[in-house]
Design an enzyme around this catalytic site. Sequence first.
Site, PDB file in Angstrom:
ATOM      1  N   SER A  12       0.857  -1.186   0.000  1.00 14.40           N
ATOM      2  CA  SER A  12       0.000   0.000   0.000  1.00 14.40           C
ATOM      3  C   SER A  12       0.887   1.228   0.000  1.00 14.40           C
ATOM      4  O   SER A  12       1.796   1.336   0.828  1.00 14.40           O
ATOM      5  CB  SER A  12      -0.921   0.020   1.215  1.00 14.40           C
ATOM      6  OG  SER A  12      -1.509   1.303   1.377  1.00 14.40           O
ATOM      7  N   GLY A  13       0.619   2.151  -0.916  1.00  8.05           N
ATOM      8  CA  GLY A  13       1.413   3.374  -0.975  1.00  8.05           C
ATOM      9  C   GLY A  13       1.193   4.272   0.217  1.00  8.05           C
ATOM     10  O   GLY A  13       2.146   4.688   0.887  1.00  8.05           O
ATOM     11  N   SER A  14      -0.076   4.575   0.524  1.00  7.24           N
ATOM     12  CA  SER A  14      -0.345   5.479   1.647  1.00  7.24           C
ATOM     13  C   SER A  14       0.120   4.871   2.960  1.00  7.24           C
ATOM     14  O   SER A  14       0.665   5.564   3.829  1.00  7.24           O
ATOM     15  CB  SER A  14      -1.836   5.829   1.714  1.00  7.24           C
ATOM     16  OG  SER A  14      -2.621   4.684   1.987  1.00  7.24           O
ATOM     17  N   ASP A  33     -10.778   5.582  -0.826  1.00  9.67           N
ATOM     18  CA  ASP A  33      -9.454   5.990  -0.374  1.00  9.67           C
ATOM     19  C   ASP A  33      -9.419   7.510  -0.394  1.00  9.67           C
ATOM     20  O   ASP A  33      -9.737   8.142  -1.390  1.00  9.67           O
ATOM     21  CB  ASP A  33      -8.379   5.422  -1.307  1.00  9.67           C
ATOM     22  CG  ASP A  33      -6.979   5.539  -0.736  1.00  9.67           C
ATOM     23  OD1 ASP A  33      -6.729   6.485   0.045  1.00  9.67           O
ATOM     24  OD2 ASP A  33      -6.124   4.713  -1.077  1.00  9.67           O
ATOM     25  N   GLY A  53      -1.307   5.154  -3.703  1.00  4.74           N
ATOM     26  CA  GLY A  53      -0.002   4.935  -4.329  1.00  4.74           C
ATOM     27  C   GLY A  53       0.038   3.714  -5.222  1.00  4.74           C
ATOM     28  O   GLY A  53       0.606   3.756  -6.327  1.00  4.74           O
ATOM     29  N   THR A  54      -0.575   2.602  -4.779  1.00  2.46           N
ATOM     30  CA  THR A  54      -0.607   1.420  -5.637  1.00  2.46           C
ATOM     31  C   THR A  54      -1.490   1.665  -6.859  1.00  2.46           C
ATOM     32  O   THR A  54      -1.214   1.157  -7.944  1.00  2.46           O
ATOM     33  CB  THR A  54      -1.114   0.193  -4.858  1.00  2.46           C
ATOM     34  OG1 THR A  54      -2.351   0.516  -4.202  1.00  2.46           O
ATOM     35  CG2 THR A  54      -0.098  -0.254  -3.814  1.00  2.46           C
TER      36      THR A  54
END
Length: 342
Positions: free
Chosen positions: A90-92, A251, A256-257
């Site tokens: 996960s980006g965040s 979200d 990010g993903t």
Amino acid sequence: MRSTKVIHIVGCHAEGEVGDVIVGGVAPPPGETVWEQSRFIANDETLRNFVLNKPRGGVFRHVNLLVPPKDPRAQMGFIIMEPADTPPMSGSNSICVSTVLLDSGIIAMQEPVTHMVLEAPGGIIEVEAECRNGKAERISVRNVPSFADRLDAPLDVTGLGTIMVDTAYGGDSFVIVDAAQIGMKIEPGQARELAEIGVKITKAANEQLGFRHPERDWRHISFCQITEPVTREGDVLTGVNTVAIRPAKFDRSPTGTGCSARMAVLHAKGQMKAGERFIGKSVLGTEFHCRLDKVLELGGKPAISPIISGRAWVTGTSQLMLDPSDPFPHGYRLSDTWPRDE
């Protein structure tokens, strides 16, 4: 005050999306790899239910568990727990974890730049943190390899008819659809409707299109990413997107993903090349600044190495406890605040 367990948490959000971090009180789960540990948590669900269900959590929240890394290159590992999934990456959440590690002193901060290697369930990620006055101000993450899977695929969705979608992986798996195809715009006032439609599209995509990662045991589409058209100024592309997360929430960050998956699709369609940048904008107007760093292969498939960059802020600290007489040791869900996951 009595409790059979005490879990220590540092609260955090990345560009609006909550990604709290467990820093103590939980032993590492069984597993020879961080991936195996994440599968234990996904199948067992005890920890995820305790920290995410009411009365201690909520559908708005993601929680990350710090674990000792298994890869000798990494300084720390982490496992992401979302309301309905335990994803590879996960980006965040990686931005939240990096910020908490540095701002809390778990990993020593070096100003003006701190370099770290972290281990997510989906693989190693490289982190560069811009730091000033004891604060990690911006986190850049080299994400796991990302790739387009299906392009311009027809998908039949109840109530929408046939729409054209792309599927891609950016650390998690996505079905991507333009907002205009479903007659909507990405704006806060349409959040509930978009989230519900997005979950419906995800369900249809799993039934009709499917997904299989070439190296990981990841065989489903997790999310629907709803997008608006990309604009270009020089080598910088900008696009608004939002991601519907099961059971039916948005979200708050640019995801990010999702940005990584979108860049992979843009590259596969010849609309973006190595070295170009992408600014992903969320439903709140916050931004992730991304770059398609290089082109590579993953399991024989064309792929990209994306870099995502964003900010996170610590929001507080808390301790979750369990009184032995509590009638809800695993928490509970009610559909007034926790949508039905069909």
